[in-house]
Motif scaffolding. Sequence first.
Motif, PDB file in Angstrom:
ATOM      1  N   ASN A  75       0.881  -1.381   0.228  1.00  0.00           N
ATOM      2  CA  ASN A  75       0.841   0.075   0.280  1.00  0.00           C
ATOM      3  C   ASN A  75       0.794   1.701   0.000  1.00  0.00           C
ATOM      4  O   ASN A  75       0.641   2.453  -0.290  1.00  0.00           O
ATOM      5  N   LYS A  76       1.904   1.353   0.604  1.00  0.00           N
ATOM      6  CA  LYS A  76       2.694   2.817   0.934  1.00  0.00           C
ATOM      7  C   LYS A  76       4.065   2.505  -0.312  1.00  0.00           C
ATOM      8  O   LYS A  76       4.882   2.027  -0.486  1.00  0.00           O
ATOM      9  N   GLN A  84       5.534  10.144   0.395  1.00  0.00           N
ATOM     10  CA  GLN A  84       4.927   9.206   0.605  1.00  0.00           C
ATOM     11  C   GLN A  84       3.098   9.688  -0.237  1.00  0.00           C
ATOM     12  O   GLN A  84       2.862  10.084  -0.240  1.00  0.00           O
ATOM     13  N   PHE A  86       0.135   6.225  -1.064  1.00  0.00           N
ATOM     14  CA  PHE A  86      -0.893   5.555  -1.237  1.00  0.00           C
ATOM     15  C   PHE A  86      -1.363   4.927  -1.893  1.00  0.00           C
ATOM     16  O   PHE A  86      -1.910   5.884  -2.831  1.00  0.00           O
ATOM     17  N   PRO A  89      -5.423   6.139  -0.207  1.00  0.00           N
ATOM     18  CA  PRO A  89      -5.106   6.334   0.417  1.00  0.00           C
ATOM     19  C   PRO A  89      -6.255   6.416   2.306  1.00  0.00           C
ATOM     20  O   PRO A  89      -5.894   7.446   2.286  1.00  0.00           O
ATOM     21  N   GLU A  90      -6.947   5.683   1.824  1.00  0.00           N
ATOM     22  CA  GLU A  90      -8.314   5.813   2.746  1.00  0.00           C
ATOM     23  C   GLU A  90      -7.445   5.039   3.638  1.00  0.00           C
ATOM     24  O   GLU A  90      -8.540   4.760   4.655  1.00  0.00           O
ATOM     25  N   LYS A  92      -4.582   4.548   5.263  1.00  0.00           N
ATOM     26  CA  LYS A  92      -3.214   4.638   5.063  1.00  0.00           C
ATOM     27  C   LYS A  92      -2.537   3.709   6.475  1.00  0.00           C
ATOM     28  O   LYS A  92      -1.114   3.804   6.857  1.00  0.00           O
ATOM     29  N   ASN A  93      -2.768   2.781   7.572  1.00  0.00           N
ATOM     30  CA  ASN A  93      -2.577   2.785   8.291  1.00  0.00           C
ATOM     31  C   ASN A  93      -2.283   0.816   7.593  1.00  0.00           C
ATOM     32  O   ASN A  93      -1.522   0.389   8.726  1.00  0.00           O
TER      33      ASN A  93
END
Length: 141
Positions: A75-76, A84, A86, A89-90, A92-93
Amino acid sequence: MNKQLWQDTFSVDFQLLAISSPLADFQMAWHINEHAKFSLVRAKDHFIELKKGHFLNTSCFQHQTENISIKLLKNKLNESEGPQAFLIPEMKNIDYFLLIQDDTEELEILNVKSTLSKIKNVILVQILDANRLKSVVNLMT
């Protein structure tokens, strides 16, 4: 056709797991192979255009058979590769997404989730409804 209108006209045909872990992408793929008995191998990077002129290139590991396709997508982006960014993006964790397309319906998503939860250094494994993700298109391009 704008992205939101296009997204509203289809539904995804895969199951999706979100994974949070500090493991590097190749380590995550190796652990998944060991625990879930998949054969994820490094594939061509997943490449999408985020905005006009801005692109995201992220690692992809894939297991492919006649009836099953499994992809592990990071994802990252690493900070050394630029600012940074993603894939989703929603979320991010989340560090990784595991996409499972199974025409045979032999793979039970709950069993895969349970198996991945047992991997050391995996913090979270969550089943997601991909149709509810605003940026689901990024997973399919």
